[in-house]
Every structure is written in structure tokens, then in C-alpha cells.
Motif scaffolding. Structure first.
Motif, short mmCIF file in Angstrom:
data_model
loop_
_atom_site.label_atom_id
_atom_site.label_comp_id
_atom_site.label_asym_id
_atom_site.label_seq_id
_atom_site.Cartn_x
_atom_site.Cartn_y
_atom_site.Cartn_z
N PHE A 253 0.89 -1.48 0.25
CA PHE A 253 0.25 -0.11 -0.13
C PHE A 253 0.77 1.39 0.28
O PHE A 253 0.45 2.40 -0.58
CB PHE A 253 -0.99 0.36 1.43
N PHE A 254 1.87 1.49 0.69
CA PHE A 254 3.16 2.72 0.99
C PHE A 254 3.84 2.46 -0.67
O PHE A 254 4.14 3.41 -0.92
CB PHE A 254 4.00 2.28 1.58
N ILE A 257 1.61 4.54 -3.08
CA ILE A 257 1.12 5.34 -3.37
C ILE A 257 2.65 6.35 -3.16
O ILE A 257 2.69 7.36 -3.03
CB ILE A 257 0.51 6.28 -1.99
N SER A 480 4.90 13.80 -2.61
CA SER A 480 4.44 14.24 -1.27
C SER A 480 5.10 13.15 -0.46
O SER A 480 6.34 13.06 -1.07
CB SER A 480 3.16 13.48 -0.73
N VAL A 481 5.49 13.07 1.25
CA VAL A 481 6.06 12.38 2.28
C VAL A 481 4.84 11.89 2.67
O VAL A 481 4.10 12.12 3.06
CB VAL A 481 6.57 12.79 3.02
N ASN A 482 5.18 10.02 2.91
CA ASN A 482 4.04 9.50 3.28
C ASN A 482 4.17 9.41 4.57
O ASN A 482 5.69 8.46 4.99
CB ASN A 482 3.67 8.08 2.49
N LEU A 483 3.66 9.41 6.11
CA LEU A 483 4.05 8.94 7.40
C LEU A 483 4.19 7.34 7.34
O LEU A 483 2.99 6.85 7.57
CB LEU A 483 3.20 9.11 8.52
N ASP A 484 5.41 6.61 8.19
CA ASP A 484 4.69 5.68 7.99
C ASP A 484 5.39 5.32 9.79
O ASP A 484 5.46 6.52 10.62
CB ASP A 484 6.34 4.53 7.38
N LEU B 72 -5.57 5.39 2.47
CA LEU B 72 -3.86 5.87 3.31
C LEU B 72 -3.76 6.37 2.41
O LEU B 72 -3.37 7.05 3.49
CB LEU B 72 -2.95 3.93 3.25
N ARG B 73 -3.79 6.94 1.21
CA ARG B 73 -3.10 8.45 1.01
C ARG B 73 -3.86 9.26 2.16
O ARG B 73 -2.79 10.96 2.52
CB ARG B 73 -3.01 8.28 -0.40
N VAL B 76 -2.07 9.23 5.95
CA VAL B 76 -0.76 9.27 6.46
C VAL B 76 0.20 10.26 4.99
O VAL B 76 0.95 10.35 5.12
CB VAL B 76 -0.08 7.91 5.80
N GLY B 77 -0.86 11.09 3.68
CA GLY B 77 -0.40 11.69 3.24
C GLY B 77 0.45 13.29 3.11
O GLY B 77 -0.40 13.80 4.26
N ARG B 78 1.44 13.74 3.53
CA ARG B 78 1.81 15.06 3.91
C ARG B 78 2.85 15.99 3.31
O ARG B 78 2.47 14.89 2.29
CB ARG B 78 2.55 14.90 5.33
#
Lengths: 562, 94
Positions: A253-254, A257, A480-484, B72-73, B76-78
Motif C-alpha cells: 500500500f505504501f 502511493i 509527498s511524504v507518506n508517514l510510516d 491510506l494516502r 498518511v500523506g503529508r
């Protein structure tokens, strides 16, 4: 008997690379894996070199059926990595790269936990230098975070090894099994380097921060050494089946995106490691063979994908999907090689991942893990999306960004070609790889059912992509940055730390101001008595002093008479 | 700086070629389903007995992955400078 330890050619090459330049250094570095590899061909399984160090029996060199396939692929991988990085004039990267590859080989031949620990630490430290070799702010801080994880893994391994030594008096590295505290420590030491869930962010954080060439080195060794160590120490640990399944599923999923294509590959790597971890967890001969074979293939196809993205980065300076596109016209060979890697990781028939992943999938079904098998099948379809289609599509096709570019340097193309040829050759002639697998478990990947079902899965998953694309549902790539999970230690914990510090500051200020007013009162009282105007600080005439002494003497006199 | 050459549409940008690639995919998918009905494949699990199970599963899995990833995006997308901004803040506080 071998005449030297296989780490030696790499150590010598690293030392010589530090003091040589140009073509000479290139030759030395290319020779190390060749010399080591040729020696390996003559080595027999069962070779064991032991030393006695005080009370310890150390086995720095143990060759058996499990360590050999890893040693083979590490030599091939090292040769490919060196060839790929020949155009560099960066001594730091060359030296770190040679030490790194050599320590991976040393680790798989370690017959005792102490030797393993030594190579484990060299592996971690030398690879941190590869992360730092980008020499920018981002890579410096990512490298520090990367190193913290490596050191943590090393500390756990050392603690576990000492514990085992105290308990059993032996440091031999064989099946450990998940019983007792020491075993758990070592399990997590290996788990960190396997990219266990919530301990995985050093991969997604560190790998994309390195240089185009550094990342290729990084993706080949650390995690595969960890898979080897897991297969050696904890085969058949059922917990690993569930951990592996989780690892195979959630990064997808990560990856879908994520905008940075090298980070997409890092997530994809965790997904592939998930398959290997499941294989180790099943622990049957077929499953372990599958895990080893998949690790072997992963070095090649993941290396190929990282190399193609590295080539794009080297030529254009970009790795983000939102900044790339249309490069197929200017980099046709790189595009073709990237597509070979993408097809391979997707596990189409006739490429290497098909013949290794299907072993793990078959073993899952044979062992009755139907539900986990469904999850892994789901993960297989997910791989096609993020690694099979997204990587080549956004880098080389999609929207032409009009980027100035030319074909990658020849040494890069050569390295990628070797990997691509091996990906296809192993897929077409699986016996090449099956013959070197450690356990006796005959397997035939090419039967009607396997081919048909895999083709259906992949063709219809591709159809899914087309459907999403045509209907406008496919998510666009946005910067973008995706928070993990890393958010916890990069933002949450520092945030909590700051709140705690601020709270302590407020409490401190309160106590301080209270103390200040209290001490102020005290000072005022003291000032009243002892200050310049205070009673006790007054200057008294000598006469009154004499008077009081006379009074005192008189009192004593009177008391004496009484 | 873009030259005219850079903007020239390549083969993959031509709609008729894209369409042809799609048709090939549709034909392959069709053939695979037909083959599934003709060939008797061995199965271990009951779900595998569903005709063209792998085809349905592959399609559903992929669409599911992408749809869930879009959710999810949202979560958690920033912004791209999320961590850098954070760093500057903490540097400022230090």
C-alpha cells in the motif's frame, strides 16, 4: 582445504582501492569477486576451519549447503555492483562497498556466533558509509538513523550470543529455535536486518538516501545475510510465517502511493523479504529451498531494478515519479533492462522469480496455510502493480517531461545486462539454480497449473491497472511524504520529548520562582540583622565592649562566691 | 531547455499503439479464461475450484490494493517538506 578465507580478497581489494586510482583500482575491485568466486568453485561442502581462542572454539570458515548458494550470489552481486560503480571516482564508496560485500560473504561462512557478530558489525558500519556517501544533510541524518538500527541489531546479537555461551559453553551457530531469552534476542537481531514490521524503516529511509551506486550495493547484501541467518537459526519457527505474510502485504500500500521510485523499490524489497521469511517459517525442505532461491533471485532482479533507477538518477538527477516520464526515447536500453527486472519481480513464467516464489507458494499450500496463501497471492498481485508496472511506467513512459537525458554509461548498462541475462536464464533453466539449493526437495515449476494460474493472476491484475487508468481512478503521483512507522521516532517521540522538556521547564520555573521568593525573604531577614544597617553589623564603640566584659567578669565572680 | 526533438511523440505515446497493446492484453485475458475452462488443473483449496478463480482474484486484488492505498494516502500523506520543516522547528527550539 582452502588457502584463505573468502573475506580476504575483498579486504585486500578494499585496502588497495584506498591507495590506487583509475584503471588499476577498477581492475583490483573487479578481480576480488572473480578470485573469490573461482576459489569457491573448488571448495567442498563440509569444509570447517576452527581455532581455539582461550576457552572459545571459533569457526570462522564453515562451508555447507546452506551457506554456499548465498556465497555464490554475493560474489555475483559484488561483481555486478563493482562494475556498476566503476565510473565513480569516490574512494569512500569503493572502499566501503568492498568491505561491505566481503563482510556479507564472511557472515554466511561464520560457523560461530562470535565470528558472525564481527562480520555483522562490519556489514552495518560499512553500509552506513554507503548511505552517507551522498554527502548531503538528508543522507547524513538518514545514515545516522540507519546506523542506530544496525548497531541495535549488533548489540542484541552480542547479548544473545554471550547469554548462549554462558548457558551452554558453546558459541556454535546452528539451529537456535525460539526458546529462552537468548534466542529471542538473536531472533530480533536477525529480525531487524530482515526488515520485520515496525523495525523496517531503516530500509525505506536509508536506501533512497544513498547514491545511485550505493543503493545497489545496499540492496544486495544486508537483508539477504539476515535471511540466511534466519534460515540457519530459526527454520520452521511458525511465528515467522505470520510475520512474513504481514511483511509481504503491508508495504504494497505504501509502495502504491510513494512518489520516490527508489523508496517504492525499498518497500518492494520488504514485500519480497516477506516471501522469504514465510519460507523460513514453514521450514520444510521445499520452503527453505524456496526462501534461499528467492533470496538468490532477489539480489539479481531487485538489483536490476535499483540499477535502472540509479541510472535514471545518475543521468537526470531525479528519482521522483512526479518529476519523471518519457525517458524511453532517450534511454531505450535502460528502459528495456528495467522492464526485464519488472517482469522478473512480477514472477511471470520464464523468469527467475517465478521458479522461486512458486516453491514458497506450493509449500504454503502443502502445509495447510490456506489463509496465509490467499494473503501471499494478494501480495503477488500487488507486486505487479508497484514494481512491475509503476516503476517502468512512471520513469520511462507516462508524461514526457522533456528531460535532457542520454543513455546510461556503458559500465552501468553492462552490469544491468548481466543481471537481466541471469534473471531470464534462471527462469528458463531453473535447474541451474535448483542444483545448488541446500535441501533435497525435487520441484518442477513449469506444469500447466502453475503457468496457467500465475498467468491468469498477472494478466488480470494488469487488466485491473488498465481499468483503473481508463476510468480515471488510478492515483496520480504527487510530491509527498507518506508517514510510516518512522514517524513515531522522527516526530512523535521528539514531540513527546519536547513536551516533557517544556513541562519540566515550567515546573522548574515554578519551583525556581518559589525558591527565589523564599530565598528573597531569607535574604531580606538576613539583611535586616546582618546587612549594612543590621543590628549585628553595627559598629560598636570599644567602651561598651569593655563594659560588657566587666559585667561578664562580675557575673562569674558573683557565681564563684555563691 | 527543450529541443524540438525532445517533444517529438515516440511510439509509446501514439494512441493507436496504446490501443493495440490494450487489445493484445484483452485477447490474452480472454484466452487464459478459455484455457481455464478447457484444462483441468489440480487444486488444493476449495476456492481454487471456482472457474477462473485466479483471474477474478488478480483483478480484485489489484483494484483493492489501489483503492485501499488511496484511502491510506488520505491518512498518511503529508507535504514533501514534512520532516524538513519539523527539523527546522526543532533546530529553532534547540
Amino acid at each position: 582445504m582452502p588457502e584463505y578465507h573468502p573475506f580476504l580478497p575483498f579486504l585486500v581489494a578494499a585496502l588497495l582501492a584506498a591507495v590506487t586510482r583509475g584503471t588499476l583500482r577498477s581492475i583490483i575491485m573487479l578481480l576480488a569477486p572473480v578470485v573469490g568466486g573461482l576459489m569457491l568453485l573448488g571448495v567442498e561442502t563440509g569444509t570447517l576451519v576452527q581455532y581455539q581462542l582461550m576457552e572459545l572454539t571459533l569457526s570462522p570458515y564453515r562451508v555447507d549447503a546452506l551457506s554456499l548458494p548465498f556465497a555464490y550470489i554475493f560474489h555475483i552481486g559484488a561483481f555486478i555492483c563493482v562494475l556498476y560503480s566503476l565510473h565513480l571516482k569516490d574512494t569512500l564508496q569503493h572502499v566501503a562497498g568492498m568491505l561491505y560485500a566481503g563482510s556479507a560473504i564472511g557472515a554466511v561462512f561464520a560457523g560461530d556466533l562470535f565470528t558472525l557478530f564481527i562480520f555483522w558489525e562490519i556489514l552495518g558500519l560499512s553500509s552506513a558509509f554507503l548511505v552517507w556517501s551522498s554527502r548531503d544533510d538528508q543522507s547524513v541524518s538518514a545514515g545516522v538513523r540507519y546506523l542506530i538500527f544496525q548497531v541495535l541489531s549488533g548489540v542484541l546479537l552480542m547479548a544473545g550470543a554471550l547469554w548462549i555461551w554462558v548457558d551452554t559453553g558453546s558459541l556454535a551457530f546452528d539451529v537456535i529455535g525460539l526458546e529462552g531469552g537468548a534466542a529471542w534476542l538473536i531472533f530480533f537481531a536477525f529480525g531487524i536486518k530482515c526488515g520485520f514490521p515496525f523495525l523496517h524503516n531503516w530500509i525505506t529511509d536509508g536506501y533512497p538516501a544513498s547514491t545511485p551506486t550505493g543503493t545497489v550495493f545496499l540492496c544486495c547484501f544486508t537483508t539477504k545475510v539476515a535471511i540466511y541467518a534466519m534460515a540457519r537459526g530459526f527454520p520452521g519457527t511458525e511465528l515467522l510465517v505470520y510475520i512474513g505474510a504481514f511483511m509481504a502485504c503491508y508495504p504494497i500500500f505504501f509502495a502504491v502511493i510513494e512518489n520516490d521510485l527508489r523508496r517504492v523499490l525499498a518497500y518492494s524489497m520488504i514485500n519480497q523479504l516477506g516471501f522469504m521469511v514465510v519460507g523460513v517459517g514453514l521450514g520444510t525442505a521445499l520452503a527453505l529451498n524456496g526462501a534461499v532461491a528467492h533470496a538468490f533471485n532477489d539480489v539479481l532482479f531487485k538489483g536490476l531494478l535499483f540499477m535502472s533507477m540509479g541510472a535514471v538518477m545518475y543521468v537526470t538527477g531525479r528519482t521522483k515519479a512526479s518529476d519523471l516520464g518519457g525517458l524511453y526515447k532517450k534511454m531505450p536500453i535502460t528502459t528495456a533492462l528495467c522492464i526485464v527486472g519488472a517482469v522478473t519481480i512480477s514472477a511471470f513464467p520464464l523468469v527467475s522469480a517465478f521458479i522461486s516464489k512458486s516453491m514458497i507458494m506450493s509449500a504454503l499450500i502443502e502445509e495447510g496455510h490456506g489463509i496465509i496463501w490467499m494473503f501471499m497471492l494478494f501480495a503477488s498481485a500487488g507486486v505487479l502493480e508497484h514494481a512491475g508496472i509503476k516503476i517502468p511506467y512512471f520513469a520511462f513512459f507516462a508524461h514526457d517531461q522533456g528531460i535532457e537525458a542520454q543513455e546510461a554509461p556503458r559500465n552501468m548498462l553492462g552490469a544491468m545486462s548481466i543481471a537481466a541475462v541471469l534473471c531470464v536464464a534462471i527462469g528458463v533453466f531453473p535447474a541451474m539454480l535448483y542444483n545448488i539449493l541446500p535441501y533435497d526437495a525435487p520441484y518442477s515449476p513449469y506444469d500447466m497449473t502453475h503457468v496457467l494460474t500465475q498467468m491468469q493472476l498477472l494478466a488480470f491484475a494488469t487488466l485491473g491497472v488498465v481499468f483503473l487508468h481508463r476510468s480515471g481512478r488510478y492515483p496520480a503521483e504527487v510530491p509527498s511524504v507518506n508517514l510510516d512507522f518512522e514517524w513515531v521516532y522522527r516526530r512523535l517521540l521528539p514531540g513527546i520529548y519536547r513536551i516533557v522538556v517544556r513541562t519540566l521547564q515550567i515546573i522548574g520555573d515554578f519551583i525556581g520562582s518559589y525558591l527565589q521568593s523564599w530565598s528573597g525573604n531569607l535574604m531580606a531577614a538576613l539583611n535586616r540583622t546582618h546587612g549594612p544597617q543590621g543590628t549585628l553589623a553595627r559598629t560598636w564603640p570599644t567602651g561598651s565592649m569593655v563594659l560588657w566584659v566587666a559585667v561578664l567578669l562580675a557575673v562569674f565572680l558573683v557565681l564563684d562566691f555563691l | 531547455m527543450q529541443t524540438q526533438n525532445n517533444n517529438k511523440a515516440g511510439w509509446a505515446d501514439r494512441p493507436e499503439i496504446q490501443q493495440r497493446i490494450r487489445y493484445v492484453l484483452y485477447i490474452i485475458c480472454g484466452l487464459l479464461v478459455i484455457a481455464d475452462l478447457l484444462v483441468s488443473r489440480y487444486t488444493y483449496l476449495p476456492v481454487e475450484d471456482i472457474p477462473a478463480f485466479y483471474a477474478f482474484y488478480g483483478f480484485a486484488a489489484l483494484v483493492g490494493v489501489v483503492m485501499l492505498a488511496k484511502i491510506l494516502r488520505q491518512l498518511v500523506g503529508r507535504g514533501e517538506d514534512y520532516y524538513r520543516k519539523n527539523k527546522k522547528e526543532s533546530d529553532g527550539n534547540a
